[in-house]
Motif scaffolding. Structure first.
Motif, PDB file in Angstrom:
ATOM      1  N   GLU A  32       5.556  14.452  -7.059  1.00  0.00           N
ATOM      2  CA  GLU A  32       4.432  14.700  -5.391  1.00  0.00           C
ATOM      3  C   GLU A  32       5.501  16.283  -5.907  1.00  0.00           C
ATOM      4  O   GLU A  32       4.750  17.060  -5.823  1.00  0.00           O
ATOM      5  N   ILE A  33       6.547  16.365  -6.213  1.00  0.00           N
ATOM      6  CA  ILE A  33       7.468  17.548  -5.374  1.00  0.00           C
ATOM      7  C   ILE A  33       6.814  18.541  -6.864  1.00  0.00           C
ATOM      8  O   ILE A  33       6.206  19.589  -5.882  1.00  0.00           O
ATOM      9  N   GLU A  34       6.136  18.007  -7.780  1.00  0.00           N
ATOM     10  CA  GLU A  34       5.759  18.903  -9.052  1.00  0.00           C
ATOM     11  C   GLU A  34       4.507  19.026  -8.605  1.00  0.00           C
ATOM     12  O   GLU A  34       4.089  21.350  -8.734  1.00  0.00           O
ATOM     13  N   SER A  35       3.742  18.463  -7.125  1.00  0.00           N
ATOM     14  CA  SER A  35       2.471  19.350  -7.503  1.00  0.00           C
ATOM     15  C   SER A  35       2.472  20.362  -5.737  1.00  0.00           C
ATOM     16  O   SER A  35       1.458  20.726  -5.746  1.00  0.00           O
ATOM     17  N   HIS A  36       3.410  19.798  -5.297  1.00  0.00           N
ATOM     18  CA  HIS A  36       3.829  21.061  -4.564  1.00  0.00           C
ATOM     19  C   HIS A  36       4.463  22.526  -4.393  1.00  0.00           C
ATOM     20  O   HIS A  36       4.578  23.176  -3.851  1.00  0.00           O
ATOM     21  N   THR A  37       5.254  22.751  -5.554  1.00  0.00           N
ATOM     22  CA  THR A  37       6.232  23.672  -6.254  1.00  0.00           C
ATOM     23  C   THR A  37       6.045  24.110  -7.426  1.00  0.00           C
ATOM     24  O   THR A  37       5.192  22.942  -7.930  1.00  0.00           O
ATOM     25  N   ASP A  38       6.610  24.980  -7.510  1.00  0.00           N
ATOM     26  CA  ASP A  38       5.781  25.848  -9.241  1.00  0.00           C
ATOM     27  C   ASP A  38       6.996  24.444 -10.228  1.00  0.00           C
ATOM     28  O   ASP A  38       7.258  25.103 -11.199  1.00  0.00           O
ATOM     29  N   ASP A  58      11.195  17.656   2.542  1.00  0.00           N
ATOM     30  CA  ASP A  58      10.245  18.513   3.464  1.00  0.00           C
ATOM     31  C   ASP A  58      10.043  20.176   2.774  1.00  0.00           C
ATOM     32  O   ASP A  58      10.750  20.661   2.229  1.00  0.00           O
ATOM     33  N   TYR A  59       8.683  20.004   2.759  1.00  0.00           N
ATOM     34  CA  TYR A  59       8.274  21.022   1.587  1.00  0.00           C
ATOM     35  C   TYR A  59       8.684  22.506   2.046  1.00  0.00           C
ATOM     36  O   TYR A  59       8.540  24.013   1.775  1.00  0.00           O
ATOM     37  N   SER A  60       8.688  23.070   3.073  1.00  0.00           N
ATOM     38  CA  SER A  60       9.061  24.107   4.302  1.00  0.00           C
ATOM     39  C   SER A  60      10.270  24.216   3.834  1.00  0.00           C
ATOM     40  O   SER A  60      10.586  25.854   4.656  1.00  0.00           O
ATOM     41  N   ILE A  63      13.901  23.305  -2.048  1.00  0.00           N
ATOM     42  CA  ILE A  63      13.972  21.942  -2.853  1.00  0.00           C
ATOM     43  C   ILE A  63      14.888  21.455  -2.774  1.00  0.00           C
ATOM     44  O   ILE A  63      15.138  20.142  -2.684  1.00  0.00           O
TER      45      ILE A  63
END
Lengths: 915, 390
Positions: A32-38, A58-60, A63
Motif C-alpha cells: 500500500e505504501i508503494e502504491s501511495h508513494t515513490d 497517514d499519507y499526508s 512516511i
C-alpha cells in the motif's frame, strides 16, 4: 526493582506484537505504501511471513517516521537509499560507528551499577552462543568497579582464518579496538555484565554477552556474511586511516582484486596496487613499479616473508602471483616497520592463503590466456591443512596451431605453482611451510636485435615458519627461507658465435621475530635477521660444435647481512601514538674475489688498473654498517581526524642493474661491493587524515613526503651490463631526491564505492662525477626516467544488484621523460645522432579507462559451487598511449617512431568459480 | 626484443603498433665533430672537422681555419693543411707504424684546443676469404621472408689474443639495359649516327654507409668466421650481372670498437621495452683545459688490409638464388616508331629517348626507346673497375 520494570516492559511488548483484530499483513501494508508513494521496498518474502502490524499510515505526513512505528514490534529494520527502502531481518545498518553515535548523543553515560549475575539467569536451555552469558575470568577475583583485561582472537568460523581489523567494542561505556593481523584484540573492560560487539567487513555482525570477573580470554568466531558480499557494512579498516600510527600503508585484499578490471582476465594483486595513491607503473608491458619516486628495484616483494626477485611473467603483463592462492598484501610506502629491510622504497608483504581447516574447497578461473586452479583443505582430523595452486598459459598450444607463420618455430610459455602446509600443533605452537615455483620460457627462431634467441627464467621459494606463543604477552615467529632466481639466455643464429649465459641469485635467510605485548599502551617488537646472498653474474659457454666462444665466467659474489632490530609502539593517551625503532644493517662482502685497484685521480677505467687485490674464500672484502631509523607517530585531532608524521631510513645492498626505465627479465642483481656502495634513502612524510561519517562514510588523506637517496645507481651512456667483468667502469652513483603530495579520497560504503587519488611527485637525480662521461646533464639534477609529476587514478564500483557490479577504472599520468635526438652529425660517412640532455623531453601523457562487470551466480550457501563471470574491457576508449618513442637513422634521415602496446580496447571474459 | 614483443602481443591476440612519430626539438646543439683516420697505408691522411646540425638540416657546416697536426708519440709531428672547407690533409704522404702511438691535435681559430688520447696503431690482419651464401631470413621491418645472399669474411690472427675490426666495403656491379641504343641523334646537325661506344653495359658502385665493427674478445681463437658484411636481397640490382666486393678491414683498438658499438646502438634504436638509455656518445677527443667542453667524433688509428672478389652472374644459382629482374622495360610500353624524317620533331630525343634500331630491311623508320631502357649511362658509368679483368 529494575528487573521488575524490565519484565513489565517485555510483557507489554509481547502484547503489542500479538495479533489484534485491526492488524494487517505487513506485506500488504508495504504494498500500500508503494502504491501511495515513490518508495520501493526490498526484502525477502520469507521474512514477512506471519507478521502483522498496525496499518495506520497517514499519507499526508512523511512516511519514514511512520515506518518506524509500523515496524516497531517486529524484528525488521530498514535502511533508506533514495527511493529504495531496504528491509533487514534483525540486522542493524550502521552508517556511522557506534562510538561516533555515542559521542554525538547528548545523553550522559551513567555508569551502571551492575551486579554479579546468578546462575539461574542462564538456566534457559537452547540459547544460542550469542545469547549465552559467558563467564570471563575467575569469579573469586571479582572486584566490583574495577576493570579487567579481555583479550582473544577473532577468527573466521569454518577455516579459522584470523579476521584482521575487526571492530571489537562494548557500547557503554564505549571502549573499542580493532584486531591485528592475527585477529588478536585486547580491551580493558569494567567488570560486570557486558555485551561485546564484533563487526567486520564481509562478516556477519555478532555479539557476546559476558560476565567479566577478572582478566580473561575470549575467542570469537565470525561467520562470513554470504548475503552481504560487498554489502553495506561498517568497515572497521576505515578506522586505520585515522587511528593507526602507521603511515603510507595500503592493504590489498582479494576483494579489491575482484573489483579492479583485469587485463586479459587475470586478477592481479600488484596491478591493483597501482590503482592506489603513490604507486605508479610505467605502462603496459613494463614490469617495474615506482613508488614515491623510487626506482623499480627498490621494492621488496615478500612472499610469506621470503623475497621474490622477479615478480613478472611475460614482461610484466602478469605478476607471478596467482591471486587465488593469496590472502592479501600489505604495501608499505613510508614508515616501513623495523622488521623489514633490504630495499629503499617499499615493501610488498604478500601472504599466501590460510588453508581451509574444515573441508576441501577450492577456486579456479578460466581465461583467454591462462587458467588456474587452487585446492585447499585438511589432511586428517586435527592434522595439517594444505593448499596447492597452479596457473599456466596455453600460448604453446596456440603457437603450434599456426601454420606457415614466421612465428611457427617460436615457443613461449609460463606457469607457476604454489603450495602450503599449515599445522596448528597446539595453542602455543603452529608451523607452516610454503613453497613457490615459477617458470617462463621463450624460444625464438631468430632475433638479431636482441642478440639472443632463447631464454628462460625461474623463481624458486621455500619458507618454513614456526610460531610459538610463550605466554599471553609474548609470541615469536622463527623463520627459515630460501629464494633463488635463475635465468639463462642463448644465441644460436651465427653458429660460430653460439653461446649461452647462465645467471643466478640465491638468498637464504633465518629470522626470529618477537612480539611482546606489555599492555594496551605499549608493545615491543624485536628480532634479528641473518641473510646470505650469492650471485652468479654470468657463466658464458659455447653451444654447438662450431662455436668459437670461449667458456668464461664473471666471478661469483657473496655477502652476508646481519640485521637486528627493535621497535616500540607506545600510546600514552588515546590521542597520541608513537612507534620508534631501529634496524642495524651489517653487510659484509665475502671472498673469494679479485678486486681491481684503479689509479687515483683517473677515471675508473680498464686503462688505469694499477693492481689487483685477491681475497680468499669467505675473507671479508668490504663491510658496510649503518643504522636504519624508523619513526612514526599519530596525533588525533578529533575522534575522526588525525595528523601523522614519520621518518625512515632504509639501506639497500643488492641492486638491479637497470639501464632502461623498465625492468627486463635479463637485468641482473648485483651485490654492493668495493665499488658499488649501498644505496641509502631517508624519507620524511607528514599526513593529515580525516574520516567523515554520515549517510556515506568518506576517508580522506593527504600526505607529503621528501626523500633523499645517496648512491642512487645509474650508468654511463652505452654501458654494457650483460657479462661485464668490471661493472664499476660503467657505473655511476649519484644523489637522488624525490618529493610529492598524495591526496586520496575513498568511499567504502553504499552501492557506490571507490577511490580517487591524485599524486604530484617529482623524482630527480644528480650525476656529477670528475670525468666527462661521469657528468650527465652538466652535473645538475635532472628527472629520472620514471618521473611522472601528475598521476591521477580512480576506481569506481557500482553495485546494481547483489549479483551485478560494474567498475570503472581511470588513470591519467604525465608522460615519462625521454631523451630526444636534437641534431645529427656526419662521421665516417654515416649519419649519427646527437642527443639532448638526458630525459629533457617527455612522451605524450598517458590516459586510460577500463570497464569491468562482474556477474555472480546466486549466493545460496548450500550451492555446490559459487561462480562469477568477469567481463572487462581494458583501454575502453582505445586511446593509443605511447609506451616509448625511438629514433633511427634511415638512409641518412632521422625518423621518429612511437610504440603503442594496446592501441585498441581489449575485451575479455573470464569464468571464475569456488567450490 | 621487438620480435619478442610482437610474439607476446601476437599470442595475446592484439597488435602493438609502431607508427611514425612527429616530434619537435627545442634547439639543436652545435658541437664540433672530429672525423679522423690514420692508417698504416702511406698516403695523405685526412681529418674532417664539422659541426653537428639540425635533424632536418641538409649538410654539416665545415670548420675552417683550424690548425691540425698528428703527433707520433716520441717521434714526428705531421702537419695538416686545409685543402677544402673543413678537410685537412697531411702535408706529407706518410704511413702510421703498427705498434706506435699517435695523438691528434686540433686548435681552432677561436683559441680552443683539443687533443685526442694516445692511440696505439694495431697491426693489420689479412682477410682470408670473402664469400657469399644464399640465405633466407626474417625481415626486421615486417613479417616477410627475405631471400638474398649474405656476403661474409673470414680471417685469423694468431699473433694476438684478440682483435677488433671495423669494416668498410664497396660494391661494384654491372648494369645493363635491354634495348641498348645503336644510333646517336646529333640534335645540332639533325643527324643520326651509328654509335662507336656500346651503351648496353655500365658499372655502378655503392659504398657502405653503416658502421660495421666486431671483436674477437671472448673467443677461444682469435679468428672471425662467417662474419656478415653485407646482405643483398634478390630484388636489388647488384647480383643480376657481374658483381665485386672490396672489403677494407681496419684493425682498431678496443676503445674504438667500444665507441663504434655505442654509436651504432644509439643510431639503431629498436623501440623495444628494454631500450638502453640514449645519450650522446663521447669519443677520444677532449678539450685541453675544460673537461666538460663538448666534442664529438673519434681519432681512429688502424692497421688496414684490403681484399676484393669478383662474382660472375649466376654464381649463387646452384644455391637457389635468382635475382628478380625489373619489369619497367616492357617493349610494348617503352617503344615507339617514328619515320626517320620526323625525328627532328621528336621532343626529348637524345635526353629522354634514344634511337634503338632502324627498321630492317628498309631503314626509314626509327625505333625509339625510353633512355632508361636504352642507355645504361642513366644508371652508371662506362668505366669498368680495373681489377675485374685481372
Amino acid at each position: 526493582m529494575r528487573y521488575l520494570i524490565l519484565i513489565l516492559f517485555l510483557a507489554v511488548a509481547q502484547l503489542g506484537a500479538a495479533q489484534t483484530p485491526d492488524s494487517v499483513r505487513l506485506d500488504m501494508v508495504l504494498a500500500e505504501i508503494e502504491s501511495h508513494t515513490d518508495y520501493e521496498f526490498s526484502y525477502r518474502s520469507e521474512w514477512l511471513n506471519g507478521i502483522y502490524v498496525s496499518s495506520k499510515v497517514d499519507y499526508s505526513q512523511p512516511i519514514v517516521p511512520q515506518l518506524d512505528q509500523v515496524l516497531v514490534n517486529t524484528v525488521l529494520t530498514f535502511y533508506i537509499m533514495g527511493n529504495q527502502i531496504v528491509l533487514l531481518n534483525n540486522q542493524e545498518i550502521v552508517t556511522e560507528p557506534v562510538f561516533v553515535q555515542s559521542i554525538n548523543s547528548k545523553q550522559e553515560v551513567v555508569p551502571e551499577d551492575e551486579d554479579v549475575v546468578f546462575s539461574r539467569e542462564q538456566s534457559g536451555q537452547d540459547l544460542s552462543l550469542e545469547e549465552t552469558l559467558l563467564d570471563v575470568g575467575n569469579r573469586k577475583l571479582y572486584e566490583k568497579g574495577k576493570r579487567s583485561t579481555l583479550a582473544g582472537y577473532v577468527r573466521e568460523s569454518g577455516n579459522g582464518t584470523p579476521v584482521q581489523d575487526a571492530y571489537v567494542y562494548i557500547e557503554s561505556p564505549f571502549i573499542g579496538t580493532t584486531t591485528d593481523a592475527e585477529g588478536f584484540y585486547s580491551l580493558n573492560v569494567p567488570n560486570g555484565k557486558r555485551t561485546l560487539l564484533i563487526q567486520s567487513v564481509n562478516m556477519k555482525n555478532t555479539h557476546r554477552r559476558l560476565m567479566m570477573y577478572s582478566d580473561g580470554r575470549l575467542d570469537v568466531d565470525m561467520a562470513v556474511d554470504v548475503i552481504a558480499l560487498n554489502s553495506v557494512v561498517v568497515s572497521a579498516e576505515r578506522e586505520a586511516n585515522t587511528k593507526s600510527p602507521q603511515m603510507g600503508l595500503t592493504k590489498i585484499s582479494p576483494e579489491n582484486m575482484k573489483i579492479v578490471p583485469a587485463l586479459l582476465g587475470e586478477k592481479d594483486l600488484v596491478r591493483v596496487a597501482t590503482t592506489t595513491a603513490g604507486v605508479q607503473f610505467l605502462g603496459e608491458g613494463s614490469a617495474g613499479i615506482n613508488i614515491r619516486g623510487g626506482k623499480a628495484d627498490q621494492n621488496l616483494f615478500l612472499f610469506d616473508g621470503t623475497p621474490v626477485y622477479n615478480t613478472n611473467h611475460f614482461f610484466g603483463f602478469f605478476s607471478v602471483f596467482n591471486a587465488d592462492a593469496l590472502s592479501g598484501m600489505n604495501l608499505y610506502k613510508s614508515a616501513i616497520p623495523a622488521e623489514y629491510g633490504g630495499r629503499l622504497s617499499s615493501v610488498f608483504d604478500i601472504k599466501s592463503k590460510e588453508p581451509n581447516k574444515e573441508k576441501y574447497s577450492g577456486s579456479g578461473g578460466i581465461g583467454p590466456v591462462t587458467s588456474k586452479l587452487m585446492v585447499e583443505g585438511p589432511t586428517f582430523k586435527n592434522g595439517p591443512t594444505f593448499m596447492v595452486g597452479g596457473r599456466a598459459t596455453y600460448s604453446d598450444y596456440v603457437l603450434n596451431k599456426i601454420k606457415n607463420s614466421p612465428l611457427k618455430n617460436n615457443d613461449v610459455s609460463f606457469y607457476d605453482l604454489v603450495g602450503k602446509l599449515d599445522y596448528e600443533i597446539n595453542d602455543k605452537n603452529s608451523v607452516s611451510v610454503s613453497g613457490y615455483y615459477s617458470k617462463d620460457r621463450f624460444q625464438l627462431s631468430s632475433d638479431t636485435l636482441l642478440s639472443y634467441t632463447d631464454f628462460s627464467y625461474s623463481n624458486k621459494l621455500l619458507t618454513a615458519n614456526w610460531r610459538h606463543v610463550f605466554n599471553d604477552k609474548l609470541q615469536a615467529d622463527f623463520q627459515a627461507g630460501m629464494s633463488q632466481y635463475d635465468y639463462d639466455i642463448g644465441y644460436d643464429v651465427l653458429p660460430t658465435q653460439a653461446f649461452r649465459i647462465d645467471y643466478g641469485v640465491k638468498e637464504n635467510h633465518l629470522s626470529a621475530k618477537f612480539d611482546y605485548y606489555v599492555n594496551e599502551k605499549l608493545n615491543y617488537k624485536f628480532g634479528m635477521q641473518v641473510k646470505h646472498t650469492s650471485v652468479t653474474p654470468g657463466i658464458k659457454s659455447p653451444t654447438g660444435s662450431e662455436s668459437l666462444v670461449d667458456k668464461d665466467r664473471v666471478p661469483d659474489e657473496q655477502g652476508v647481512e646481519l640485521a637486528p632490530y627493535a621497535s616500540a609502539l607506545y600510546s600514552p593517551t588515546d590521542k597520541l601514538s608513537v612507534e620508534g625503532g631501529v634496524r642495524l644493517s651489517m653487510f659484509a662482502v665475502l671472498g673469494p674475489g679479485e678486486v681491481n685497484e684503479y689509479a687515483p685521480n683517473q677515471p675508473i677505467d680498464q686503462n688505469y688498473v694499477i693492481g689487483t687485490d685477491t681475497y680468499g674464500k669467505n675473507e671479508i672484502v668490504k663491510t658496510y654498517i649503518g643504522p636504519e631509523y624508523r619513526l612514526s607517530s599519530r596525533y588525533s585531532l578529533t575522534e575522526t581526524s588525525s595528523v601523522k608524521a614519520s621518518y625512515n631510513r632504509t639501506r639497500q645492498n643488492i641492486h638491479l642493474l637497470l639501464n632502461s626505465s623498465s625492468i627486463a627479465p635479463t637485468d641482473m642483481w648485483r651485490l654492493s661491493g668495493p665499488y658499488i656502495k649501498p644505496q641509502i634513502s631517508d624519507q620524511v612524510s607528514l599526513g593529515y587524515y580525516r574520516n567523515i561519517y554520515g549517510k556515506h562514510a568518506l576517508e580522506m588523506s593527504a600526505e607529503v613526503y621528501y626523500k633523499h637517496i645517496q648512491n642512487l645507481l645509474d650508468f654511463k651512456v652505452g654501458a654494457d651490463l650483460q657479462f661485464n667483468k668490471h661493472i664499476e667502469t660503467d657505473l655511476l652513483q649519484g644523489t637522488g631526491k624525490s618529493y610529492g603530495i598524495e591526496l586520496s579520497l575513498k568511499k567504502s560504503s553504499g552501492w557506490l564505492t571507490g577511490w580517487i587519488n591524485y599524486t604530484y611527485s617529482r623524482s630527480l637525480i644528480q650525476l656529477d662525477g670528475d670525468f666527462p662521461d661521469e657528468i650527465i646533464n652538466g652535473g645538475e639534477f635532472f628527472p629520472t626516467g620514471y618521473d611522472k609529476p601528475h598521476y591521477l587514478n580512480s576506481v569506481t564500483n557500482y553495485k546494481f544488484t547483489r549479483r551485478l557490479t560494474m567498475t570503472v577504472n581511470f588513470v591519467y599520468a604525465t608522460g615519462v621523460p625521454t631523451t630526444y635526438p636534437t641534431g645529427k652529425y656526419t662521421f665516417q660517412g654515416s649519419e649519427n645522432l646527437l642527443y639532448s640532455d638526458r630525459n629533457s623531453y617527455r612522451i605524450p601523457d598517458y590516459f586510460r579507462v577500463d570497464l569491468g562487470i562482474n556477474i555472480e551466480g546466486n549466493h545460496k550457501i548450500k550451492k555446490l559451487a559459487h561462480s562469477y563471470w568477469s567481463f572487462s574491457v581494458y583501454n575502453l576508449l582505445g586511446r593509443d598511449n605511447v609506451y616509448s618513442t625511438f629514433f633511427r637513422v634511415e638512409d641518412g634521415e632521422v625518423k621518429g617512431y612511437k610504440m603503442t602496446v594496446f592501441p585498441s580496447p581489449i575485451p575479455t571474459i573470464t569464468y571464475n568459480f569456488t567450490f | 626484443m621487438k620480435r619478442l614483443l610482437y610474439i607476446a602481443l601476437f599470442l595475446l591476440g592484439f597488435d602493438a603498433c609502431v607508427e611514425p612519430y612527429d616530434f619537435e626539438v627545442r634547439e639543436t646543439d652545435e658541437v664540433m665533430v672530429v672525423d679522423a683516420v690514420l692508417t698504416n697505408v702511406s698516403e695523405h691522411h685526412t681529418v674532417r672537422l664539422s659541426i653537428s646540425y639540425a635533424l632536418d638540416g641538409e649538410q654539416a657546416t665545415n670548420v675552417s681555419g683550424a690548425t691540425v697536426s698528428v703527433e707520433e708519440v716520441g717521434g714526428m709531428q705531421y702537419a695538416y693543411t686545409e685543402v677544402e672547407a673543413g678537410v685537412y690533409e697531411s702535408d706529407l704522404e706518410y704511413a702510421g707504424v703498427p705498434g706506435h702511438s699517435y695523438i691528434l691535435h686540433v686548435e681552432l681559430n677561436d683559441g680552443n684546443r683539443f687533443v685526442s688520447s694516445e692511440e696505439f696503431l694495431p697491426s693489420p690482419v689479412p682477410i682470408d676469404s670473402i664469400y657469399g651464401r644464399y640465405l633466407e631470413q626474417n625481415s626486421q621491418v615486417d613479417e616477410s621472408q627475405l631471400k638474398g645472399v649474405q656476403f661474409m669474411v673470414d680471417n685469423h690472427n694468431n699473433s694476438e689474443e684478440f682483435s677488433s675490426y671495423r669494416y668498410e666495403y664497396r660494391e661494384d656491379y654491372e648494369v645493363k639495359v635491354p634495348y641498348p641504343s645503336s644510333y646517336e641523334w646529333l640534335a645540332a646537325e639533325e643527324v643520326l649516327e651509328l654509335r662507336e661506344t656500346y651503351i648496353g653495359t655500365c658499372y655502378r658502385f655503392l659504398e657502405s654507409n653503416e658502421l660495421i665493427a666486431e671483436t674477437t674478445s671472448g673467443q677461444v681463437e682469435n679468428r672471425l668466421s662467417e662474419f656478415p658484411i653485407v646482405y643483398i636481397e634478390d630484388n636489388e640490382a647488384q647480383l643480376r650481372y657481374t658483381f665485386s666486393l672490396i672489403v677494407d678491414q681496419f684493425s682498431i683498438t678496443p676503445g674504438a670498437y667500444q665507441y663504434y658499438k655505442n654509436l651504432k646502438e644509439n643510431n639503431e634504436s629498436a623501440g623495444s621495452f628494454f631500450d638502453k638509455q640514449k645519450g650522446t656518445v663521447l669519443g677520444n677527443m677532449s678539450h685541453v683545459s675544460d673537461a666538460s667542453y663538448p666534442i664529438l667524433g673519434y681519432f681512429e688509428v688502424a692497421g688496414v688490409s684490403t681484399d676484393s672478389r669478383v662474382f660472375r652472374a649466376g654464381s649463387f644459382r646452384d644455391q637457389g638464388f635468382s635475382p628478380i629482374q625489373p619489369y619497367n622495360c616492357i617493349y610494348d610500353r617503352v617503344a615507339d616508331s617514328v619515320a626517320v624524317e620526323e625525328l627532328p620533331k621528336y621532343s626529348g630525343l637524345g635526353f629522354s629517348y634514344e634511337v634503338y634500331q632502324l627498321t630492317f630491311p628498309s631503314p626509314d623508320t626509327a625505333i625509339i626507346i625510353t633512355s632508361t631502357c636504352s642507355d645504361c649511362r642513366k644508371h652508371g658509368t662506362l668505366d669498368k673497375p680495373d681489377f675485374w679483368d685481372q
